[in-house]
Structure formats: structure tokens, C-alpha cells
Design a protein around this motif. Sequence first.
Motif, PDB file in Angstrom:
ATOM      1  N   VAL A  31       9.280 -13.504  55.562  1.00 61.39           N
ATOM      2  CA  VAL A  31       8.115 -13.518  56.467  1.00 61.39           C
ATOM      3  C   VAL A  31       7.778 -14.961  56.847  1.00 61.39           C
ATOM      4  N   ILE A  32       7.800 -15.847  55.869  1.00 62.79           N
ATOM      5  CA  ILE A  32       7.509 -17.260  56.133  1.00 62.79           C
ATOM      6  C   ILE A  32       8.605 -17.869  57.017  1.00 62.79           C
ATOM      7  N   ALA A  33       9.842 -17.477  56.763  1.00 57.56           N
ATOM      8  CA  ALA A  33      10.951 -17.948  57.603  1.00 57.56           C
ATOM      9  C   ALA A  33      10.727 -17.529  59.061  1.00 57.56           C
ATOM     10  N   ASN A  34      10.270 -16.310  59.263  1.00 57.34           N
ATOM     11  CA  ASN A  34       9.993 -15.849  60.638  1.00 57.34           C
ATOM     12  C   ASN A  34       8.891 -16.682  61.292  1.00 57.34           C
ATOM     13  N   CYS A  35       7.857 -16.995  60.514  1.00 56.72           N
ATOM     14  CA  CYS A  35       6.758 -17.820  61.057  1.00 56.72           C
ATOM     15  C   CYS A  35       7.286 -19.192  61.488  1.00 56.72           C
ATOM     16  N   LEU A  36       8.200 -19.747  60.705  1.00 55.54           N
ATOM     17  CA  LEU A  36       8.768 -21.064  61.030  1.00 55.54           C
ATOM     18  C   LEU A  36       9.703 -20.964  62.239  1.00 55.54           C
ATOM     19  N   ALA A  37      10.533 -19.924  62.248  1.00 56.91           N
ATOM     20  CA  ALA A  37      11.514 -19.770  63.325  1.00 56.91           C
ATOM     21  C   ALA A  37      10.827 -19.563  64.673  1.00 56.91           C
ATOM     22  N   GLU A  38       9.721 -18.838  64.653  1.00 56.71           N
ATOM     23  CA  GLU A  38       8.886 -18.627  65.846  1.00 56.71           C
ATOM     24  C   GLU A  38       8.526 -19.954  66.520  1.00 56.71           C
ATOM     25  N   LEU A  39       8.386 -20.985  65.697  1.00 56.96           N
ATOM     26  CA  LEU A  39       8.007 -22.311  66.210  1.00 56.96           C
ATOM     27  C   LEU A  39       9.230 -23.197  66.443  1.00 56.96           C
ATOM     28  N   LYS A  40      10.431 -22.570  66.437  1.00 62.43           N
ATOM     29  CA  LYS A  40      11.701 -23.294  66.682  1.00 62.43           C
ATOM     30  C   LYS A  40      11.953 -24.369  65.611  1.00 62.43           C
ATOM     31  N   LEU A  41      11.495 -24.093  64.400  1.00 69.79           N
ATOM     32  CA  LEU A  41      11.729 -25.036  63.298  1.00 69.79           C
ATOM     33  C   LEU A  41      12.927 -24.557  62.483  1.00 69.79           C
ATOM     34  N   ALA A  80       1.895 -31.871  55.711  1.00 70.57           N
ATOM     35  CA  ALA A  80       0.552 -32.096  56.265  1.00 70.57           C
ATOM     36  C   ALA A  80       0.579 -33.290  57.212  1.00 70.57           C
ATOM     37  N   GLY A  81      -0.036 -33.136  58.353  1.00 72.37           N
ATOM     38  CA  GLY A  81      -0.087 -34.227  59.327  1.00 72.37           C
ATOM     39  C   GLY A  81       0.957 -34.075  60.420  1.00 72.37           C
ATOM     40  N   GLU A  82       2.003 -33.268  60.162  1.00 65.75           N
ATOM     41  CA  GLU A  82       2.989 -33.068  61.237  1.00 65.75           C
ATOM     42  C   GLU A  82       2.398 -32.126  62.293  1.00 65.75           C
ATOM     43  N   PRO A  83       2.790 -32.353  63.555  1.00 61.71           N
ATOM     44  CA  PRO A  83       2.096 -31.656  64.653  1.00 61.71           C
ATOM     45  C   PRO A  83       2.274 -30.136  64.660  1.00 61.71           C
ATOM     46  N   TRP A  84       3.298 -29.614  64.009  1.00 64.32           N
ATOM     47  CA  TRP A  84       3.517 -28.157  64.042  1.00 64.32           C
ATOM     48  C   TRP A  84       2.723 -27.409  62.971  1.00 64.32           C
ATOM     49  N   VAL A  85       2.108 -28.130  62.059  1.00 66.48           N
ATOM     50  CA  VAL A  85       1.470 -27.460  60.914  1.00 66.48           C
ATOM     51  C   VAL A  85       0.349 -26.491  61.317  1.00 66.48           C
ATOM     52  N   PRO A  86      -0.605 -26.885  62.186  1.00 75.89           N
ATOM     53  CA  PRO A  86      -1.654 -25.915  62.550  1.00 75.89           C
ATOM     54  C   PRO A  86      -1.090 -24.604  63.121  1.00 75.89           C
ATOM     55  N   ALA A  87      -0.084 -24.689  63.967  1.00 73.09           N
ATOM     56  CA  ALA A  87       0.496 -23.458  64.535  1.00 73.09           C
ATOM     57  C   ALA A  87       1.181 -22.626  63.448  1.00 73.09           C
ATOM     58  N   PHE A  88       1.831 -23.298  62.512  1.00 72.10           N
ATOM     59  CA  PHE A  88       2.452 -22.581  61.387  1.00 72.10           C
ATOM     60  C   PHE A  88       1.381 -21.874  60.551  1.00 72.10           C
ATOM     61  N   VAL A  89       0.308 -22.581  60.272  1.00 66.26           N
ATOM     62  CA  VAL A  89      -0.771 -22.005  59.461  1.00 66.26           C
ATOM     63  C   VAL A  89      -1.341 -20.761  60.155  1.00 66.26           C
ATOM     64  N   ARG A  90      -1.595 -20.883  61.442  1.00 66.02           N
ATOM     65  CA  ARG A  90      -2.120 -19.717  62.172  1.00 66.02           C
ATOM     66  C   ARG A  90      -1.132 -18.549  62.135  1.00 66.02           C
ATOM     67  N   SER A  91       0.135 -18.862  62.256  1.00 65.24           N
ATOM     68  CA  SER A  91       1.146 -17.809  62.258  1.00 65.24           C
ATOM     69  C   SER A  91       1.166 -17.062  60.920  1.00 65.24           C
ATOM     70  N   VAL A  92       1.027 -17.800  59.827  1.00 65.37           N
ATOM     71  CA  VAL A  92       0.988 -17.159  58.500  1.00 65.37           C
ATOM     72  C   VAL A  92      -0.282 -16.311  58.346  1.00 65.37           C
ATOM     73  N   TYR A  93      -1.417 -16.850  58.802  1.00 62.30           N
ATOM     74  CA  TYR A  93      -2.657 -16.061  58.724  1.00 62.30           C
ATOM     75  C   TYR A  93      -2.545 -14.772  59.534  1.00 62.30           C
ATOM     76  N   ARG A  94      -1.938 -14.866  60.725  1.00 58.12           N
ATOM     77  CA  ARG A  94      -1.815 -13.656  61.553  1.00 58.12           C
ATOM     78  C   ARG A  94      -0.868 -12.656  60.899  1.00 58.12           C
ATOM     79  N   ALA A  95       0.192 -13.165  60.261  1.00 53.70           N
ATOM     80  CA  ALA A  95       1.100 -12.257  59.543  1.00 53.70           C
ATOM     81  C   ALA A  95       0.309 -11.444  58.512  1.00 53.70           C
ATOM     82  N   ASN A  96      -0.543 -12.093  57.773  1.00 52.60           N
ATOM     83  CA  ASN A  96      -1.300 -11.441  56.700  1.00 52.60           C
ATOM     84  C   ASN A  96      -2.421 -10.553  57.238  1.00 52.60           C
TER      85      ASN A  96
END
Lengths: 199, 199
Positions: free
Chosen positions: A127-137, A99-115
Motif C-alpha cells: 500500500v505504501i509502495a502504491n502511494c509512492l509510485a503514484e507520485l512517480k517516486l 522530511a523537508g523534501e518537496p514530495w513529502v506532503p503529497a505522500f503524507v496525504r496519499s497515505v492518509y487517504r489510503a487509510n
Amino acid sequence: MTFTFWFEFASTYSYPAAMQLEHKAAERGIEVRWQPFLLGPIFQAQGWNDTPFKLFPAKGRYMWRDIERVCDRDGIRFRRPSQFPRSGLLAARIANWHAGEPWVPAFVRSVYRANFEHDEEIADPQVIANCLAELKLDAAALLEEGQRPEAKQALRDATARAEALGIFGAPFFMAGDEPFWGYDRMEQALEWYASSGVA
Amino acid sequence: MTFTFWFEFASTYSYPAAMQLEHKAAERGIEVRWQPFLLGPIFQAQGWNDTPFKLFPAKGRYMWRDIERVCDRDGIRFRRPSQFPRSGLLAARIANWHAGEPWVPAFVRSVYRANFEHDEEIADPQVIANCLAELKLDAAALLEEGQRPEAKQALRDATARAEALGIFGAPFFMAGDEPFWGYDRMEQALEWYASSGVA
């Protein structure tokens, strides 16, 4: 004073909130704390062993019609998931631990869109790994970290804080001490916070 | 096609809806059917022996804060009643028995204001008599009529219709077949009905 967005990955109405909050807040110069929690333990504490949308079928039928209408009105793609509710436990542990890291909102949105847009099983680590990888994490490292005992405990603590704040559903917005429940209240919560003069 | 406002006199969020619906509907040329019902039997059918605002205290605390804020925003006088919920049974029997008569909306508003603005006991026939007399109606005759077996049965039938429609809370708006729950949805329900082209 802080503006906090409390969300649960399984929650349908948290989805349009997550998709729109960042730009609506930015328009008003508000910085948002993205705070995941789990509704399950809170529902259990009030005697429910499942989502109210399954325990009370009329409410569930209405919700599916309403969320479809709401997303349609607000230009958000929505497909009713073939499984509901899905466990957002893993995603919540990761989002909470970072929480507080700059990539978190984009990760959260990516998980919501997956669902809720792509009907993917967010309880599946892949699925979660894909959401993270999408953001180059570094998905492997973040997944491993999210499963450590301290990350698990941190999410339990966050859920206990939610309960102590009187949070009983999601999404929930805390504009400082002022509570707002539901996607319907998102704009009002932001206005309240902006006009309190500390934003 | 009909636009129906389903309301319960004990319901806090039905109050601002009742206060504003008639002029909001008139602006769009919509005629509203005012339809009282009882939430008690519907809550009982889903295993609740009281209002969710008492069964789930966090939800109740939030509701009192929220309704105050909502009424303040919309210019509606609100005082938290010293008793909650109050039985609207007698008022509902009368409003249901005379549904469609031109004085019913004003009577309904008068009962809501007694409860939520003046903190009066709407289960007391004298309070309901005052609401009727204010409108120059024959209070004694209407009270007597509202207590007849056929008026009691008619309200039971209305509540059964509500349940059959999938209504699980109040206020509830039926824009033809399209369901909208909650004061938050009132404008959207009216827009939906207006744009369906039959208003």
C-alpha cells in the motif's frame, strides 16, 4: 522560528489537518515543517497500552460521529476504516527520513487517504509502495531505505523530541514555541504564527 | 427536542461556554436546558481517580496555556485558580434541584466567575451563598434545600443520565440526540439544532 505540523498516521483528526494544511498555510505565506511521530510510545509512557478511543469506549463512539461530521462540513471524503488504529510505522519512517523534501506532503496525504478514504491497510508495504509510485517516486528504494537502522532510529528520536516538547496527542502544531493541539486549533495556530511577524 | 448544556463546575472549558451560551443561543432563538453533573464518578468509572489534567501532566500544562488563550481571544476574564480542581458539588446540587428556574443561568455564571475569575473556593458554602445573594435570592433557604437527601439523589441521577448518554467530559451539548463535546463545538451544536428546524 518554524511552524511544525506534528502528525501520527493512525490519528483520525490528523487526517483532515493533513488534507488542508498546505493550502491554508500557503494563503498566509507560511512554510510548514511536516513532522511525523508515533503516539504509541507517548501513550505507553502515561500508562495506556492502546488508543484512548478504544480504552474509553464512550470517547471512541463520540470520536467516530464527530470526525464524520467534521469531514462532511469541511468537504473531505471519509470512510470509517474497518481496522483501527492501523500502524503508520513504515510510512512515518519514510516521511521522517525525507522530511523537508518537496514530495513529502503529497505522500503524507496519499497515505492518509489510503487509510481514511479507501480503507486500505497502511501497515502493508505494498500500500505504501502504491502511494509512492503514484507520485512517480522510486518506491522500492524508498521502502528499503525506510527500513534501515538509521531511519528507524531517526523516528525514535523524533518521537522523543515530541515528548520533550510536551506533545501528548495529534495533530499538534508548534507555532514557534507556542503549542496548539487538535484539528480545531489549526487555523488559530496559523494565525498566531502569521501575526508573530516572522512568517 | 431539547438543547441541553451539560456542565461541571470544576471544568475549565465549561467556564467560557457558560459565559457565552445564553446570548449565543438567544441569537438563534434557542432555549437551553442548563444541566449540571459531576465528572468525578464518570472519570472513576474509567479508572481515573483525578482529573486527566493532573493525571497526565503534559495535557494539564497545555490546557492552562490554551484556556488562557481562548478566554483572551473571546474577551472573558480568566485567572488561573490557586486550587484545581475545586469541588462544585454544592453548587451543582442547587443548580440541578432548581433546573429550569429563570435565575439558574445567572447563578451558574456567578459560580464560574468566583472560581475562574476571582479565585474563590466554590466548595465553601459562604462563597455559594454570596453568589445566590448577589441575585437577590434567599441564600440560606437554597443552601439548606440543596443539602437535603432528595437534592443529593437528584444530582446522582443526573450524573447517571449523563453517563448513559455517553458523556465523558465537559462541557457537553446535546442538540436533541446529536452529541457535541467541548467549548470548541458550542457554535456548531447551536447551528445543528437551529438547522434541524425545531428550534
